[in-house]
Design a protein around this motif. Sequence first.
Motif, PDB file in Angstrom:
ATOM      1  N   GLU A   1       0.828  -1.206   0.000  1.00 33.92           N
ATOM      2  CA  GLU A   1       0.000   0.000   0.000  1.00 33.92           C
ATOM      3  C   GLU A   1       0.862   1.255   0.000  1.00 33.92           C
ATOM      4  O   GLU A   1       0.600   2.210  -0.736  1.00 33.92           O
ATOM      5  CB  GLU A   1      -0.923  -0.007   1.219  1.00 33.92           C
TER       6      GLU A   1
ATOM      7  N   ASN B   1       9.052   0.017  -7.257  1.00 32.95           N
ATOM      8  CA  ASN B   1       7.986   0.673  -7.993  1.00 32.95           C
ATOM      9  C   ASN B   1       8.431   0.854  -9.452  1.00 32.95           C
ATOM     10  O   ASN B   1       9.522   1.378  -9.704  1.00 32.95           O
ATOM     11  CB  ASN B   1       7.683   2.028  -7.351  1.00 32.95           C
ATOM     12  N   LYS B   2       7.627   0.414 -10.406  1.00 35.55           N
ATOM     13  CA  LYS B   2       8.031   0.439 -11.818  1.00 35.55           C
ATOM     14  C   LYS B   2       8.330   1.850 -12.321  1.00 35.55           C
ATOM     15  O   LYS B   2       9.279   2.063 -13.077  1.00 35.55           O
ATOM     16  CB  LYS B   2       6.939  -0.197 -12.683  1.00 35.55           C
ATOM     17  N   LYS B   3       7.526   2.808 -11.911  1.00 31.28           N
ATOM     18  CA  LYS B   3       7.732   4.185 -12.363  1.00 31.28           C
ATOM     19  C   LYS B   3       9.061   4.714 -11.839  1.00 31.28           C
ATOM     20  O   LYS B   3       9.821   5.353 -12.568  1.00 31.28           O
ATOM     21  CB  LYS B   3       6.577   5.074 -11.891  1.00 31.28           C
TER      22      LYS B   3
ATOM     23  N   SER C   1      -0.258  -7.383  -5.967  1.00 34.72           N
ATOM     24  CA  SER C   1      -0.166  -6.018  -6.495  1.00 34.72           C
ATOM     25  C   SER C   1      -0.005  -6.034  -8.007  1.00 34.72           C
ATOM     26  O   SER C   1      -0.641  -5.259  -8.728  1.00 34.72           O
ATOM     27  CB  SER C   1       1.010  -5.280  -5.850  1.00 34.72           C
ATOM     28  N   PHE C   2       0.853  -6.926  -8.501  1.00 37.12           N
ATOM     29  CA  PHE C   2       1.089  -7.034  -9.942  1.00 37.12           C
ATOM     30  C   PHE C   2      -0.205  -7.388 -10.665  1.00 37.12           C
ATOM     31  O   PHE C   2      -0.534  -6.803 -11.702  1.00 37.12           O
ATOM     32  CB  PHE C   2       2.161  -8.088 -10.197  1.00 37.12           C
TER      33      PHE C   2
ATOM     34  N   GLU D   1       1.378  -3.124 -13.875  1.00 34.97           N
ATOM     35  CA  GLU D   1       1.928  -1.765 -13.930  1.00 34.97           C
ATOM     36  C   GLU D   1       2.596  -1.313 -12.633  1.00 34.97           C
ATOM     37  O   GLU D   1       3.288  -0.303 -12.621  1.00 34.97           O
ATOM     38  CB  GLU D   1       0.822  -0.771 -14.282  1.00 34.97           C
ATOM     39  N   SER D   2       2.391  -2.019 -11.534  1.00 37.16           N
ATOM     40  CA  SER D   2       2.810  -1.459 -10.240  1.00 37.16           C
ATOM     41  C   SER D   2       4.251  -1.751  -9.855  1.00 37.16           C
ATOM     42  O   SER D   2       5.008  -0.835  -9.520  1.00 37.16           O
ATOM     43  CB  SER D   2       1.882  -1.970  -9.130  1.00 37.16           C
TER      44      SER D   2
ATOM     45  N   ASN E   1       2.604   1.610  -3.505  1.00 36.57           N
ATOM     46  CA  ASN E   1       1.694   2.084  -4.543  1.00 36.57           C
ATOM     47  C   ASN E   1       1.292   3.543  -4.342  1.00 36.57           C
ATOM     48  O   ASN E   1       0.960   4.246  -5.302  1.00 36.57           O
ATOM     49  CB  ASN E   1       0.448   1.203  -4.588  1.00 36.57           C
TER      50      ASN E   1
ATOM     51  N   LYS F   1      -3.410  -6.996  -9.589  1.00 37.85           N
ATOM     52  CA  LYS F   1      -4.428  -5.947  -9.480  1.00 37.85           C
ATOM     53  C   LYS F   1      -4.137  -4.758 -10.385  1.00 37.85           C
ATOM     54  O   LYS F   1      -5.055  -4.083 -10.857  1.00 37.85           O
ATOM     55  CB  LYS F   1      -4.521  -5.470  -8.032  1.00 37.85           C
ATOM     56  N   SER F   2      -2.859  -4.484 -10.632  1.00 37.99           N
ATOM     57  CA  SER F   2      -2.485  -3.320 -11.452  1.00 37.99           C
ATOM     58  C   SER F   2      -2.283  -3.675 -12.916  1.00 37.99           C
ATOM     59  O   SER F   2      -1.828  -2.846 -13.701  1.00 37.99           O
ATOM     60  CB  SER F   2      -1.201  -2.701 -10.905  1.00 37.99           C
ATOM     61  N   ASN F   3      -2.595  -4.923 -13.291  1.00 35.75           N
ATOM     62  CA  ASN F   3      -2.362  -5.392 -14.659  1.00 35.75           C
ATOM     63  C   ASN F   3      -0.899  -5.247 -15.054  1.00 35.75           C
ATOM     64  O   ASN F   3      -0.567  -4.886 -16.188  1.00 35.75           O
ATOM     65  CB  ASN F   3      -3.255  -4.649 -15.651  1.00 35.75           C
TER      66      ASN F   3
END
Length: 383
Positions: A116, A268-270, A136-137, A143-144, A119, A139-141
Amino acid sequence: MANTPESQKPDSGTTRIVAGETAPKPKRRRTIEIALAVGLVLLIGAGAAVASAVSNSNQAAPAPATTPAAELKLGYFSNVTHGPALVGTSKGIFAKNLGDTKLTTQIFNAGPAAIEALNAGAIDATYIGPNPAINSFVKSNGESISIIAGAASGGAQLVVKPEINSAADLKGKVLSTPQLGGTQDVALRAWLGHQGFKTNTDGSGDVNINPTENAQSLKLFQDGKLDGAWLPEPWASRLVLEAGAKVLVDEKDLWENGDFTTTILIVNKKFAAEHPETVKALLKGHVESVNWLNSASAEEKATTINAVLKDTAGKPLPANVIERALKNIKFTTDPLAGTYKKLLQDGVDAGTTKTADINGIFDLRTLNEVEGKKTSAAGLGQD
């Protein structure tokens, strides 16, 4: 009325040409044609501009600028299974490798809370168990988060009251896990399902499961209000050595060769896309910390980890507790990617996640670059 030659009739918006005559075009018509011609020129110009833009867009876009982060916010748990985090922070290994990037840390009790925070941007990377990362992966398709390394294998057990001798004895009993949807929570629910028990995420069912902070599980067990718990180290060892519990299930016995993932490192991917140099520095510190744990003496490991636990929990572990805990854990940078399809299915069986494609959950390229060897993503990402 006299007949008027057709060529002299008032303009009706059309022009008729009579043999032998050259009829001039009406002024209004001329204006319209000029406007159309100008419009055509403008359209041609606009089309050229669009074509140019399309042509340019088909060319490779320049890669976005990346820079080292001013700050890295790192999460971990105050557990022996998070040894690389404890060592990396206390011995200054992360700080050394991060250079000018400031390191700040946050301690969590269990994985869902850490996810949490990740994200929400409160942290950038965290040590965590595999199931919250998978959730998390999914649920975010995809992207997270990315899993960028392993940290520990082993070190999780179901410990119970001495009078409980088999799975059948658990019917109607009250057990605990660190948090709903956490790795130990999923492991317990999946295992109970295989024993023929039904459990629900609201705590009801054939066996009652109450997500509880680790320290509270110890206290509740000591007070006789809890029949058992599926816990990571050092908490499993604390219940055994400080509260008289016994081991009903050692999770390593449920996995091929006894290898199962307890702790991994995710990002975090971003953040990773914007600061790859910082992620690489983090991984350098992580690898160095794991190598230190695997080369240090048992006494040196226990002393170093215990000093951190004293700072975070208020007091060190008894010598016999930390000794037992460390014997149950293998520190490794390999996340054991080949086990993740089963981990996903366990989450589905437990009711804490859904069936999904987890291809892409791993990005082990930087780890492999840092270590100079290949750790496999087992077809679930890049390596």
